[in-house]
Design an enzyme around this catalytic site. Sequence first.
Site, PDB file in Angstrom:
ATOM      1  N   LYS A  35       0.932  -1.066   0.066  1.00 41.09           N
ATOM      2  CA  LYS A  35      -0.033  -0.013  -0.229  1.00 41.09           C
ATOM      3  C   LYS A  35       0.860   1.253  -0.019  1.00 41.09           C
ATOM      4  CE  LYS A  35      -1.898  -0.867   3.854  1.00 41.09           C
ATOM      5  NZ  LYS A  35      -2.812  -1.171   5.066  1.00 41.09           N
ATOM      6  N   ARG A 133     -14.578  -0.930   9.734  1.00 44.42           N
ATOM      7  CA  ARG A 133     -14.252  -0.173   8.578  1.00 44.42           C
ATOM      8  C   ARG A 133     -14.960  -0.869   7.363  1.00 44.42           C
ATOM      9  NH1 ARG A 133      -7.789   0.673   7.601  1.00 44.42           N
ATOM     10  NH2 ARG A 133      -7.772  -1.409   7.205  1.00 44.42           N
ATOM     11  N   TYR A 262      11.358  31.493   9.810  1.00 45.96           N
ATOM     12  CA  TYR A 262       9.935  31.913   9.957  1.00 45.96           C
ATOM     13  C   TYR A 262       9.373  32.194  11.334  1.00 45.96           C
ATOM     14  CZ  TYR A 262       9.425  31.251   4.898  1.00 45.96           C
ATOM     15  OH  TYR A 262       9.715  31.219   3.520  1.00 45.96           O
ATOM     16  N   MET A 310       9.523  24.814   3.472  1.00 48.62           N
ATOM     17  CA  MET A 310       9.213  24.046   2.631  1.00 48.62           C
ATOM     18  C   MET A 310      10.481  23.263   2.028  1.00 48.62           C
ATOM     19  SD  MET A 310       7.167  24.740  -1.021  1.00 48.62           S
ATOM     20  CE  MET A 310       5.820  25.466  -0.154  1.00 48.62           C
TER      21      MET A 310
HETATM   22  C1  LIG Z   1      -2.500  -2.105   6.013  1.00 45.86           C
HETATM   23  C2  LIG Z   1      -3.071  -3.427   6.388  1.00 45.86           C
HETATM   24  C3  LIG Z   1      -2.285  -4.339   6.977  1.00 45.86           C
HETATM   25  C4  LIG Z   1      -0.970  -4.275   7.513  1.00 45.86           C
HETATM   26  O1  LIG Z   1      -1.053  -3.443   8.887  1.00 45.86           O
HETATM   27  P1  LIG Z   1       0.315  -3.013   9.534  1.00 45.86           P
HETATM   28  O2  LIG Z   1      -0.282  -2.619  10.800  1.00 45.86           O
HETATM   29  O3  LIG Z   1       1.289  -2.094   8.929  1.00 45.86           O
HETATM   30  O4  LIG Z   1       0.972  -4.347   9.920  1.00 45.86           O
HETATM   31  C5  LIG Z   1      -2.994  -5.561   7.108  1.00 45.86           C
HETATM   32  N1  LIG Z   1      -4.114  -5.922   6.823  1.00 45.86           N
HETATM   33  C6  LIG Z   1      -4.912  -5.054   6.135  1.00 45.86           C
HETATM   34  C7  LIG Z   1      -6.336  -5.146   5.801  1.00 45.86           C
HETATM   35  C8  LIG Z   1      -4.414  -3.626   5.994  1.00 45.86           C
HETATM   36  O5  LIG Z   1      -5.121  -2.503   5.418  1.00 45.86           O
END
Ligand SMILES: *Cc1c(COP(=O)(O)O)cnc(C)c1O
Length: 378
Positions: A35, A133, A262, A310
Amino acid sequence: MRHSVLLIHLDNFRHNLGVIRKLVGPRVKISVSMKADAYGHGALDIARAAERGGADFLGVATPQEGMELRRAGVVMPILLYGLCLPEEHKLLVQHDISAVAVDDPGIEAFEGAAEKLGRPALLHLKIDTGMGRIGCAPEDAVRLAARIASSPFLRLEGVATHFPCSDEKDLGFTRQQIALFRDLVNRIKAAGVNPGLLHASNSGGVLQCPEANFSMVRPGILPFGYYPSREVARPLDIRPVMELRSRVLFLKKVPAGTPISYGCTYRTPAPTWIATLGVGYADGYPRSLSNRGRVLIKGRTYPVVGRVTMDQVMVDLGPQTEIRRYDEAVMFGPDPAGPGAEDLAELAGTIPYEITCGINRRVPRLVVGAETDGQDPR
Ligand SMILES: *Cc1c(COP(=O)(O)O)cnc(C)c1O
């Protein structure tokens, strides 16, 4: 060499994957999370390292992430952890990307796409046992599993759930989820349905709930070298994969009382050397590290002073310094002498996930420790 560079220590990733393999044993499959460009590390390089390192699945959050891997020639199983839009079901089936299913309309859409394409859709029934979720209600699990399994166009490749609290000290909630999941799986089997792969554990679960390994685990942050929280025990030799480096672009000796950056939130308490580094919040170095971050230069750490801007950041080197213009600075990385992403996350009020995912595309990635070269080009 650019102002900043993101080193990806692939050897550390391979090492961490090996540690996880040893922990879960040879029979449990491992799905590594790709991801968000592999938590900011670069999905393609990580996917190839995962494949060579013995991972069994790659987990993605969007169909585009899955397609990018397929287009690059990745042939190993890919599982879409999240949901997709109506127009995306076909793409997933076409590219052999497995997906979670959570309800009748989604199942129907995959069925339609699979029938049109003449190839089966590979589905994992996701049950919401407490994450809140995505997922079907526990009471719908047996019926939906049976529905998928009975369709000639669908294959029930797995049944899954997700843990919101597996990285906490108190595992009561997670244990209830495991019991519920196990009960639902038993009822699915009792209905004559083969549930396929059973999987639940994220990094917290892998570390703390070996009873929830089932047939596959889904560690995300762990292979990248971080623990999912401060609450879990740290028994493993895992090593951070990411290192953000920058360079000293300017160096000046200033008198006491000199305002820096800043808002003039820092004034030098005494005559001192101030270094300006070529990295800022646009690169993903959080602005919340203003007057808080620390930087490793030539074996010592120095405080970030004034606001992170930045594209530049200032560091107080003290009244005398050996540091020269264009020297390298480590913003975070695996070197225990310097700050880690976890330290910065704590200072910035976030988690290491957000630090690594946040490194901007502007920072070029440099893969080191790859099997093919085995040479650090530094
Ligand atoms: C991102 C995710 C994981 C991994 O989670 P970590 O906390 O990074 O180990 C596992 N299962 C699902 C469904 C996820 O979305």
